[in-house]
Design a protein around this motif. Sequence first.
Motif, PDB file in Angstrom:
ATOM      1  N   GLY A 359      75.681  15.889  39.807  1.00 34.22           N
ATOM      2  CA  GLY A 359      74.507  16.747  39.794  1.00 34.22           C
ATOM      3  C   GLY A 359      74.321  17.511  41.085  1.00 34.22           C
ATOM      4  O   GLY A 359      75.058  17.322  42.051  1.00 34.22           O
ATOM      5  N   ARG A 360      73.341  18.363  41.093  1.00 38.71           N
ATOM      6  CA  ARG A 360      72.970  19.075  42.314  1.00 38.71           C
ATOM      7  C   ARG A 360      71.455  19.245  42.329  1.00 38.71           C
ATOM      8  O   ARG A 360      70.813  19.363  41.285  1.00 38.71           O
ATOM      9  N   TRP A 361      70.881  19.211  43.525  1.00 35.72           N
ATOM     10  CA  TRP A 361      69.433  19.338  43.672  1.00 35.72           C
ATOM     11  C   TRP A 361      69.013  20.800  43.489  1.00 35.72           C
ATOM     12  O   TRP A 361      69.615  21.701  44.065  1.00 35.72           O
ATOM     13  N   VAL A 362      67.979  21.000  42.685  1.00 32.21           N
ATOM     14  CA  VAL A 362      67.425  22.346  42.517  1.00 32.21           C
ATOM     15  C   VAL A 362      65.909  22.250  42.569  1.00 32.21           C
ATOM     16  O   VAL A 362      65.325  21.199  42.288  1.00 32.21           O
ATOM     17  N   LYS A 363      65.268  23.312  42.946  1.00 31.59           N
ATOM     18  CA  LYS A 363      63.810  23.364  42.983  1.00 31.59           C
ATOM     19  C   LYS A 363      63.260  23.691  41.597  1.00 31.59           C
ATOM     20  O   LYS A 363      63.810  24.515  40.876  1.00 31.59           O
ATOM     21  N   VAL A 364      62.175  23.032  41.243  1.00 33.35           N
ATOM     22  CA  VAL A 364      61.541  23.265  39.951  1.00 33.35           C
ATOM     23  C   VAL A 364      60.690  24.522  40.032  1.00 33.35           C
ATOM     24  O   VAL A 364      60.017  24.765  41.041  1.00 33.35           O
ATOM     25  N   ASN A 365      60.726  25.322  38.983  1.00 29.05           N
ATOM     26  CA  ASN A 365      59.837  26.480  38.924  1.00 29.05           C
ATOM     27  C   ASN A 365      58.424  25.995  38.614  1.00 29.05           C
ATOM     28  O   ASN A 365      58.119  25.586  37.492  1.00 29.05           O
ATOM     29  N   GLY A 366      57.576  26.002  39.615  1.00 26.20           N
ATOM     30  CA  GLY A 366      56.237  25.443  39.461  1.00 26.20           C
ATOM     31  C   GLY A 366      56.245  23.970  39.847  1.00 26.20           C
ATOM     32  O   GLY A 366      57.045  23.536  40.681  1.00 26.20           O
ATOM     33  N   THR A 367      55.409  23.170  39.229  1.00 26.93           N
ATOM     34  CA  THR A 367      55.311  21.745  39.522  1.00 26.93           C
ATOM     35  C   THR A 367      55.243  20.950  38.228  1.00 26.93           C
ATOM     36  O   THR A 367      54.488  21.299  37.319  1.00 26.93           O
ATOM     37  N   GLU A 368      56.054  19.890  38.134  1.00 28.53           N
ATOM     38  CA  GLU A 368      56.025  19.011  36.969  1.00 28.53           C
ATOM     39  C   GLU A 368      55.194  17.775  37.288  1.00 28.53           C
ATOM     40  O   GLU A 368      55.190  17.288  38.415  1.00 28.53           O
ATOM     41  N   MET A 369      54.478  17.291  36.292  1.00 28.81           N
ATOM     42  CA  MET A 369      53.609  16.129  36.460  1.00 28.81           C
ATOM     43  C   MET A 369      54.205  14.919  35.736  1.00 28.81           C
ATOM     44  O   MET A 369      54.728  15.050  34.627  1.00 28.81           O
ATOM     45  N   ILE A 370      54.096  13.728  36.353  1.00 32.21           N
ATOM     46  CA  ILE A 370      54.530  12.485  35.731  1.00 32.21           C
ATOM     47  C   ILE A 370      53.306  11.617  35.504  1.00 32.21           C
ATOM     48  O   ILE A 370      52.558  11.330  36.442  1.00 32.21           O
ATOM     49  N   TYR A 371      53.107  11.204  34.261  1.00 30.72           N
ATOM     50  CA  TYR A 371      51.972  10.359  33.899  1.00 30.72           C
ATOM     51  C   TYR A 371      52.477   9.022  33.370  1.00 30.72           C
ATOM     52  O   TYR A 371      53.554   8.945  32.774  1.00 30.72           O
ATOM     53  N   ASP A 372      51.674   7.961  33.583  1.00 30.75           N
ATOM     54  CA  ASP A 372      52.036   6.668  33.014  1.00 30.75           C
ATOM     55  C   ASP A 372      51.519   6.576  31.576  1.00 30.75           C
ATOM     56  O   ASP A 372      50.937   7.528  31.040  1.00 30.75           O
ATOM     57  N   ASP A 373      51.737   5.415  30.947  1.00 29.48           N
ATOM     58  CA  ASP A 373      51.375   5.254  29.536  1.00 29.48           C
ATOM     59  C   ASP A 373      49.871   5.375  29.295  1.00 29.48           C
ATOM     60  O   ASP A 373      49.430   5.700  28.194  1.00 29.48           O
ATOM     61  N   SER A 374      49.071   5.088  30.332  1.00 31.43           N
ATOM     62  CA  SER A 374      47.619   5.161  30.169  1.00 31.43           C
ATOM     63  C   SER A 374      47.059   6.542  30.479  1.00 31.43           C
ATOM     64  O   SER A 374      45.854   6.754  30.432  1.00 31.43           O
ATOM     65  N   GLY A 375      47.946   7.482  30.821  1.00 31.17           N
ATOM     66  CA  GLY A 375      47.496   8.844  31.101  1.00 31.17           C
ATOM     67  C   GLY A 375      47.160   9.114  32.547  1.00 31.17           C
ATOM     68  O   GLY A 375      46.699  10.203  32.891  1.00 31.17           O
ATOM     69  N   GLU A 376      47.399   8.115  33.439  1.00 31.82           N
ATOM     70  CA  GLU A 376      47.119   8.302  34.855  1.00 31.82           C
ATOM     71  C   GLU A 376      48.255   9.080  35.519  1.00 31.82           C
ATOM     72  O   GLU A 376      49.436   8.847  35.234  1.00 31.82           O
ATOM     73  N   LEU A 377      47.885   9.986  36.415  1.00 28.30           N
ATOM     74  CA  LEU A 377      48.885  10.778  37.131  1.00 28.30           C
ATOM     75  C   LEU A 377      49.629   9.892  38.129  1.00 28.30           C
ATOM     76  O   LEU A 377      49.020   9.239  38.969  1.00 28.30           O
ATOM     77  N   VAL A 378      50.954   9.843  38.021  1.00 25.09           N
ATOM     78  CA  VAL A 378      51.765   9.032  38.930  1.00 25.09           C
ATOM     79  C   VAL A 378      52.254   9.865  40.109  1.00 25.09           C
ATOM     80  O   VAL A 378      52.164   9.446  41.252  1.00 25.09           O
ATOM     81  N   ALA A 379      52.780  11.068  39.822  1.00 27.39           N
ATOM     82  CA  ALA A 379      53.323  11.890  40.907  1.00 27.39           C
ATOM     83  C   ALA A 379      53.504  13.330  40.440  1.00 27.39           C
ATOM     84  O   ALA A 379      53.541  13.615  39.242  1.00 27.39           O
ATOM     85  N   LYS A 380      53.596  14.216  41.409  1.00 24.34           N
ATOM     86  CA  LYS A 380      53.939  15.604  41.169  1.00 24.34           C
ATOM     87  C   LYS A 380      55.383  15.804  41.606  1.00 24.34           C
ATOM     88  O   LYS A 380      55.794  15.333  42.655  1.00 24.34           O
ATOM     89  N   VAL A 381      56.140  16.489  40.766  1.00 27.45           N
ATOM     90  CA  VAL A 381      57.572  16.639  41.015  1.00 27.45           C
ATOM     91  C   VAL A 381      57.907  18.087  41.329  1.00 27.45           C
ATOM     92  O   VAL A 381      57.545  18.993  40.573  1.00 27.45           O
ATOM     93  N   ASP A 382      58.598  18.292  42.459  1.00 28.66           N
ATOM     94  CA  ASP A 382      59.029  19.625  42.858  1.00 28.66           C
ATOM     95  C   ASP A 382      60.542  19.779  42.801  1.00 28.66           C
ATOM     96  O   ASP A 382      61.066  20.878  42.954  1.00 28.66           O
ATOM     97  N   ASP A 383      61.257  18.649  42.625  1.00 28.90           N
ATOM     98  CA  ASP A 383      62.719  18.690  42.659  1.00 28.90           C
ATOM     99  C   ASP A 383      63.309  18.171  41.353  1.00 28.90           C
ATOM    100  O   ASP A 383      62.690  17.379  40.637  1.00 28.90           O
ATOM    101  N   ARG A 384      64.503  18.630  41.091  1.00 31.25           N
ATOM    102  CA  ARG A 384      65.198  18.225  39.874  1.00 31.25           C
ATOM    103  C   ARG A 384      66.677  18.073  40.194  1.00 31.25           C
ATOM    104  O   ARG A 384      67.223  18.784  41.025  1.00 31.25           O
ATOM    105  N   ILE A 385      67.317  17.099  39.520  1.00 27.44           N
ATOM    106  CA  ILE A 385      68.778  16.979  39.619  1.00 27.44           C
ATOM    107  C   ILE A 385      69.364  17.611  38.372  1.00 27.44           C
ATOM    108  O   ILE A 385      69.129  17.147  37.260  1.00 27.44           O
ATOM    109  N   GLN A 386      70.095  18.669  38.569  1.00 24.91           N
ATOM    110  CA  GLN A 386      70.710  19.396  37.463  1.00 24.91           C
ATOM    111  C   GLN A 386      72.146  18.907  37.312  1.00 24.91           C
ATOM    112  O   GLN A 386      72.963  19.017  38.225  1.00 24.91           O
ATOM    113  N   LEU A 387      72.438  18.304  36.165  1.00 24.81           N
ATOM    114  CA  LEU A 387      73.769  17.777  35.928  1.00 24.81           C
ATOM    115  C   LEU A 387      74.703  18.927  35.565  1.00 24.81           C
ATOM    116  O   LEU A 387      74.438  19.670  34.625  1.00 24.81           O
ATOM    117  N   THR A 388      75.769  19.075  36.308  1.00 20.72           N
ATOM    118  CA  THR A 388      76.664  20.226  36.169  1.00 20.72           C
ATOM    119  C   THR A 388      77.921  19.857  35.412  1.00 20.72           C
ATOM    120  O   THR A 388      78.224  18.685  35.180  1.00 20.72           O
TER     121      THR A 388
END
Length: 445
Positions: A359-388
Amino acid sequence: MPPPHPISPTGIDSDSPLAEHGIEQAHQLASYLVSIDLKPDMILTSPFYRCIETSQPIAESLDIDICLDRGVGEWYKKDRPTIPQPASVDALSKFFPKRLMTDIVDISGVVPSALGESEDEILARCQTFWRNFIPQLEKVLPQVETLLIVTHAATKIALIMSLLGYQSVRENLKPQDRVDSFKTVQTGSCSLSKLTLNNSHWELKMNGMTDFLTNGSEMNWNFTNGFEAGSDEDIASRKAAAEKTEAQKETEEISDDEYEDVYFTLELPSSRHSTLASPFDVPLASKARKKRSEPKAETGDQEGEDDDSEEGKEEPDVVFQKQLETSLMSNIEPTSVLQMSGLETSKPLVQINESIFQGRWVKVNGTEMIYDDSGELVAKVDDRIQLTAGKLKRKEENPDVTADQEMSDLRIKSEKGTTFLSEVLNLADHVDEEHKQNSERADTP
């Protein structure tokens, strides 16, 4: 840690008062005893100052009296330079004037040896204590049904072991006498044990319970320690153990500081790309399949007819891509095994089940949100691993090298200290461009 021997209010050697923490524990024990249904009717205590001081808040909270008995006094070894003797009831009543009984003292009539005691002798002392104390208590104070004994660690062990019929203070409790799987009598500071009489047989119902204490069990002593409880050697040993524990905690904290939580998403290859796959687990097609063509006028093939003509065959790399893509997408499940290596590098390695990806690191267009099963915000994601795209080729077989030798070679680190997974990553860099070129040729009309 408190000083080895705080100033004694009575002026007697080793007759120290409670530390501030011990006073807090005594009040926590008193609060617990007030909350339960079966409350003590009387307190029987060792005549040493710290035991009476522990009894005081309990007696006040339950409105009961305190009775002194030297039979449950402290244990001192025979080789001790000085064998402390407790203060008289008159001297002690000046410190505890409200609850201390002065007319009834030493109900058991048992007095520890002024020369000190062996382990067998303290057990014998407690055996004699029970034989004398129980009938005498029923005679002098028949209204007492539930008794709280406040004593010392060694004496507590000997009292319980003798009442249960054991012949040594070092014996492990029998399975029928164990509570919460403890094999020995628990003696943590201000801990609570409970024995009940059932058809002339004593049963241990509670063993050193400390649920009511803020810090739980502390200073749990037994005869295997080799020191008298509270002696200079015991305190020095506990201090060394506490320092070792603190040093381990600091080491763990430093170790934790070396890591950080990282949140990112994985982008799987698109349908037009293959993956960097395990060179050992992804089978290559032995025959290339034909491209899809228009239906023929004729129906069916003659039995045994060979339809593997050169015309219309796909390139092996294209076949490999399709097989691998199908295998990957159909095998990813919630229970799939995901492993990653080299997250600190520009080209991390990702393994999903038996397939390996580069893979290679790429920046996300905008910001992705990660939520747990109860709907609570866990983290904001700005990076992505793109599998090449990429592919590893199977290693050419060497008839002179056995399978065991091959696996052994994989475990040996290279001169640069890189692991096998890193070697796979390095190899992927070399074959990646070649595979891309092959894929481009296969896609060209």
